[in-house]
Each structure stands twice: as C-alpha cells, then as structure tokens.
Design a protein around this motif. Sequence first.
Motif, PDB file in Angstrom:
ATOM      1  N   PRO A  83      11.694 -29.104  29.952  1.00  0.00           N
ATOM      2  CA  PRO A  83      11.483 -28.935  31.381  1.00  0.00           C
ATOM      3  C   PRO A  83      10.380 -29.828  31.930  1.00  0.00           C
ATOM      4  O   PRO A  83      10.193 -29.905  33.131  1.00  0.00           O
ATOM      5  CB  PRO A  83      11.095 -27.459  31.501  1.00  0.00           C
ATOM      6  N   ASN A  84       9.638 -30.486  31.068  1.00  0.00           N
ATOM      7  CA  ASN A  84       8.518 -31.287  31.533  1.00  0.00           C
ATOM      8  C   ASN A  84       8.968 -32.700  31.865  1.00  0.00           C
ATOM      9  O   ASN A  84       9.533 -33.397  31.028  1.00  0.00           O
ATOM     10  CB  ASN A  84       7.411 -31.305  30.482  1.00  0.00           C
ATOM     11  N   ALA A  85       8.691 -33.128  33.045  1.00  0.00           N
ATOM     12  CA  ALA A  85       9.158 -34.430  33.527  1.00  0.00           C
ATOM     13  C   ALA A  85       8.566 -35.598  32.751  1.00  0.00           C
ATOM     14  O   ALA A  85       9.199 -36.646  32.646  1.00  0.00           O
ATOM     15  CB  ALA A  85       8.840 -34.568  35.009  1.00  0.00           C
ATOM     16  N   SER A  86       7.381 -35.444  32.193  1.00  0.00           N
ATOM     17  CA  SER A  86       6.795 -36.561  31.441  1.00  0.00           C
ATOM     18  C   SER A  86       7.636 -36.883  30.214  1.00  0.00           C
ATOM     19  O   SER A  86       7.813 -38.052  29.862  1.00  0.00           O
ATOM     20  CB  SER A  86       5.350 -36.260  31.034  1.00  0.00           C
ATOM     21  N   CYS A  87       8.179 -35.884  29.575  1.00  0.00           N
ATOM     22  CA  CYS A  87       9.016 -36.120  28.404  1.00  0.00           C
ATOM     23  C   CYS A  87      10.323 -36.791  28.818  1.00  0.00           C
ATOM     24  O   CYS A  87      10.815 -37.686  28.132  1.00  0.00           O
ATOM     25  CB  CYS A  87       9.280 -34.818  27.654  1.00  0.00           C
TER      26      CYS A  87
ATOM     27  N   ASN B  85       7.553 -45.031  22.868  1.00  0.00           N
ATOM     28  CA  ASN B  85       8.188 -44.110  23.818  1.00  0.00           C
ATOM     29  C   ASN B  85       9.164 -43.181  23.108  1.00  0.00           C
ATOM     30  O   ASN B  85       9.259 -41.997  23.429  1.00  0.00           O
ATOM     31  CB  ASN B  85       8.912 -44.892  24.918  1.00  0.00           C
ATOM     32  N   CYS B  86       9.894 -43.716  22.144  1.00  0.00           N
ATOM     33  CA  CYS B  86      10.852 -42.899  21.392  1.00  0.00           C
ATOM     34  C   CYS B  86      10.133 -41.909  20.484  1.00  0.00           C
ATOM     35  O   CYS B  86      10.537 -40.748  20.381  1.00  0.00           O
ATOM     36  CB  CYS B  86      11.785 -43.788  20.575  1.00  0.00           C
ATOM     37  N   VAL B  87       9.073 -42.355  19.843  1.00  0.00           N
ATOM     38  CA  VAL B  87       8.323 -41.455  18.960  1.00  0.00           C
ATOM     39  C   VAL B  87       7.732 -40.305  19.768  1.00  0.00           C
ATOM     40  O   VAL B  87       7.885 -39.135  19.411  1.00  0.00           O
ATOM     41  CB  VAL B  87       7.225 -42.215  18.185  1.00  0.00           C
ATOM     42  N   LEU B  88       7.074 -40.627  20.865  1.00  0.00           N
ATOM     43  CA  LEU B  88       6.493 -39.566  21.687  1.00  0.00           C
ATOM     44  C   LEU B  88       7.582 -38.705  22.317  1.00  0.00           C
ATOM     45  O   LEU B  88       7.421 -37.491  22.446  1.00  0.00           O
ATOM     46  CB  LEU B  88       5.571 -40.158  22.751  1.00  0.00           C
ATOM     47  N   GLY B  89       8.701 -39.331  22.685  1.00  0.00           N
ATOM     48  CA  GLY B  89       9.829 -38.560  23.209  1.00  0.00           C
ATOM     49  C   GLY B  89      10.339 -37.554  22.188  1.00  0.00           C
ATOM     50  O   GLY B  89      10.645 -36.413  22.521  1.00  0.00           O
ATOM     51  N   ALA B  90      10.411 -37.964  20.935  1.00  0.00           N
ATOM     52  CA  ALA B  90      10.861 -37.051  19.874  1.00  0.00           C
ATOM     53  C   ALA B  90       9.875 -35.904  19.681  1.00  0.00           C
ATOM     54  O   ALA B  90      10.278 -34.786  19.370  1.00  0.00           O
ATOM     55  CB  ALA B  90      11.054 -37.811  18.566  1.00  0.00           C
ATOM     56  N   THR B  91       8.581 -36.175  19.891  1.00  0.00           N
ATOM     57  CA  THR B  91       7.581 -35.120  19.691  1.00  0.00           C
ATOM     58  C   THR B  91       7.579 -34.090  20.807  1.00  0.00           C
ATOM     59  O   THR B  91       7.166 -32.952  20.590  1.00  0.00           O
ATOM     60  CB  THR B  91       6.150 -35.698  19.558  1.00  0.00           C
ATOM     61  N   CYS B  92       8.031 -34.476  21.981  1.00  0.00           N
ATOM     62  CA  CYS B  92       7.991 -33.527  23.099  1.00  0.00           C
ATOM     63  C   CYS B  92       9.363 -32.965  23.445  1.00  0.00           C
ATOM     64  O   CYS B  92       9.463 -31.994  24.193  1.00  0.00           O
ATOM     65  CB  CYS B  92       7.361 -34.170  24.334  1.00  0.00           C
TER      66      CYS B  92
ATOM     67  N   ILE C 179      -3.072 -36.794  22.061  1.00  0.00           N
ATOM     68  CA  ILE C 179      -3.269 -36.643  23.510  1.00  0.00           C
ATOM     69  C   ILE C 179      -3.526 -38.011  24.138  1.00  0.00           C
ATOM     70  O   ILE C 179      -2.922 -38.368  25.155  1.00  0.00           O
ATOM     71  CB  ILE C 179      -4.439 -35.672  23.804  1.00  0.00           C
ATOM     72  N   ASP C 180      -4.416 -38.777  23.527  1.00  0.00           N
ATOM     73  CA  ASP C 180      -4.738 -40.108  24.054  1.00  0.00           C
ATOM     74  C   ASP C 180      -3.502 -41.008  24.073  1.00  0.00           C
ATOM     75  O   ASP C 180      -3.258 -41.725  25.050  1.00  0.00           O
ATOM     76  CB  ASP C 180      -5.846 -40.761  23.227  1.00  0.00           C
ATOM     77  N   ALA C 181      -2.724 -40.979  22.999  1.00  0.00           N
ATOM     78  CA  ALA C 181      -1.520 -41.814  22.922  1.00  0.00           C
ATOM     79  C   ALA C 181      -0.500 -41.393  23.976  1.00  0.00           C
ATOM     80  O   ALA C 181       0.133 -42.240  24.619  1.00  0.00           O
ATOM     81  CB  ALA C 181      -0.914 -41.733  21.526  1.00  0.00           C
TER      82      ALA C 181
ATOM     83  N   VAL D  99       0.851 -30.869  26.255  1.00  0.00           N
ATOM     84  CA  VAL D  99       0.693 -31.901  25.228  1.00  0.00           C
ATOM     85  C   VAL D  99       0.119 -31.285  23.952  1.00  0.00           C
ATOM     86  O   VAL D  99       0.607 -31.548  22.847  1.00  0.00           O
ATOM     87  CB  VAL D  99      -0.190 -33.060  25.750  1.00  0.00           C
ATOM     88  N   ILE D 100      -0.879 -30.436  24.105  1.00  0.00           N
ATOM     89  CA  ILE D 100      -1.470 -29.750  22.948  1.00  0.00           C
ATOM     90  C   ILE D 100      -0.418 -28.890  22.249  1.00  0.00           C
ATOM     91  O   ILE D 100      -0.343 -28.857  21.017  1.00  0.00           O
ATOM     92  CB  ILE D 100      -2.688 -28.908  23.381  1.00  0.00           C
ATOM     93  N   GLY D 101       0.414 -28.221  23.029  1.00  0.00           N
ATOM     94  CA  GLY D 101       1.472 -27.384  22.456  1.00  0.00           C
ATOM     95  C   GLY D 101       2.465 -28.188  21.632  1.00  0.00           C
ATOM     96  O   GLY D 101       2.925 -27.734  20.577  1.00  0.00           O
ATOM     97  N   ASN D 102       2.798 -29.392  22.095  1.00  0.00           N
ATOM     98  CA  ASN D 102       3.706 -30.258  21.332  1.00  0.00           C
ATOM     99  C   ASN D 102       3.105 -30.599  19.970  1.00  0.00           C
ATOM    100  O   ASN D 102       3.787 -30.567  18.946  1.00  0.00           O
ATOM    101  CB  ASN D 102       3.997 -31.557  22.096  1.00  0.00           C
ATOM    102  N   TRP D 103       1.825 -30.943  19.974  1.00  0.00           N
ATOM    103  CA  TRP D 103       1.152 -31.305  18.722  1.00  0.00           C
ATOM    104  C   TRP D 103       1.016 -30.085  17.807  1.00  0.00           C
ATOM    105  O   TRP D 103       1.139 -30.199  16.586  1.00  0.00           O
ATOM    106  CB  TRP D 103      -0.205 -31.932  19.003  1.00  0.00           C
ATOM    107  N   ALA D 104       0.796 -28.923  18.396  1.00  0.00           N
ATOM    108  CA  ALA D 104       0.651 -27.697  17.602  1.00  0.00           C
ATOM    109  C   ALA D 104       1.930 -27.389  16.820  1.00  0.00           C
ATOM    110  O   ALA D 104       1.875 -26.913  15.680  1.00  0.00           O
ATOM    111  CB  ALA D 104       0.277 -26.524  18.501  1.00  0.00           C
ATOM    112  N   VAL D 105       3.078 -27.663  17.413  1.00  0.00           N
ATOM    113  CA  VAL D 105       4.357 -27.454  16.724  1.00  0.00           C
ATOM    114  C   VAL D 105       4.425 -28.336  15.480  1.00  0.00           C
ATOM    115  O   VAL D 105       4.809 -27.891  14.395  1.00  0.00           O
ATOM    116  CB  VAL D 105       5.547 -27.754  17.671  1.00  0.00           C
ATOM    117  N   ILE D 106       4.031 -29.585  15.628  1.00  0.00           N
ATOM    118  CA  ILE D 106       4.060 -30.524  14.501  1.00  0.00           C
ATOM    119  C   ILE D 106       3.028 -30.114  13.453  1.00  0.00           C
ATOM    120  O   ILE D 106       3.314 -30.109  12.250  1.00  0.00           O
ATOM    121  CB  ILE D 106       3.822 -31.966  14.993  1.00  0.00           C
TER     122      ILE D 106
END
Length: 195
Positions: free
Chosen positions: A59-63, A85-92, A145-147, A166-173
Amino acid sequence: MKTIFTLSSLIPYFRWTSFCTTTGTQVPVPESNLSDFLKYSHYPLTSTSCLPGGCGPDPNASCDQLMSVCLQSSQILIDPYADINCVLGATCWGGGPKAFGNSISCAKNTFGRHTDPDFWPRLTQAVFNTIGNSQTGIASQQNYIDAYYSTLSKLPSPLWPDINYVIGNWAVIASWTKFPSGNIPYSSLADWLQL
C-alpha cells in the motif's frame, strides 16, 4: 451453478485473468474467466491491472515507485539484483521476493526462471555496498534507511514513506535472517532475496 477454481497451482491463470491476490491467499476465478484464459491466453496481456497500484501488494507508494523504476531496468529479466531499485523493491514489496517476482511476471507478461528469485543471480556486491558497509560486509538498519531514502531522492517526484514503514521492512528481513540487532551480513541478505 458456476464452478469456482481456487487451486494455488493456477496462479498464472489468476494473473492472466486479473484475479490478482494482495494477501498471498487463493483468489477464486470464475469458470468463465478460466474459459477465456484457455481460449485467448496465447495473446499477450494488454491489461495494466497487475502493474504497481493494481495488484501491487504494497500500500505504500514509495515501494510502487521503486517497482516502477525497477520494471524499466535493462536487467529486470536477467539480473534484477544488480539494480538498487529492484533490490529495495523486493525488500518492501508485500509478500517478499516471491511476490515481487510474481509482480514482475505479471507486468512483463512472462513466466518461468526470469521472474523467480530462486533462479536470479545473487545480490551483487556493488548493490550491497550501496545498502551496507563494504568494509564490514554488514548492512545495518540505518544503512538500509539511508539507502532507501537516498534511492528515492533520485526519482523525479519521490513519495516519502513514514520512517516506521522503512524500519518495518528491515525488521522482517532481520527476523528471517535471525539477526534481531538488524546488523545483517551480505550472505544472509542475499539468501533472503532468493526466497
């Protein structure tokens, strides 16, 4: 009486018929739509309903923005993890790397190894170095977060997410990799992306 098909093995049919899932659960496809698939599936998809914003599970537009840029990458069907972009897209992307691959499959109207993270080359060291620390081989929550924000800042009209997203995405990983501190080594992040 109409028959409804809900077998998970019919996922390619769900995509073609635009009965996409946003929760990873099975989606009923009416018999008439399945019949259409059998009759017309040799024609390419013309619908954009599976592009970000349609069947995009996040639901997040940034992803969605990261995914849109990723889909334009020349590496998308060869080595998506060579593109930040693909790597971060996969993470979110909601549902993780498999759902991310399914969305690529849907958007590019292709199936098989090109859209399955199991068969993609591993995360490139160059992209990891954009996310993490190249000297320690560790990516921290702050690095991520910075990336994430840095990559968005390069887009023409970035849609800034809430930091907790963003923190929640990283927490899942971090949870999957069993590094609750959030300091994840290259190999573990690369493994997660192959899910």
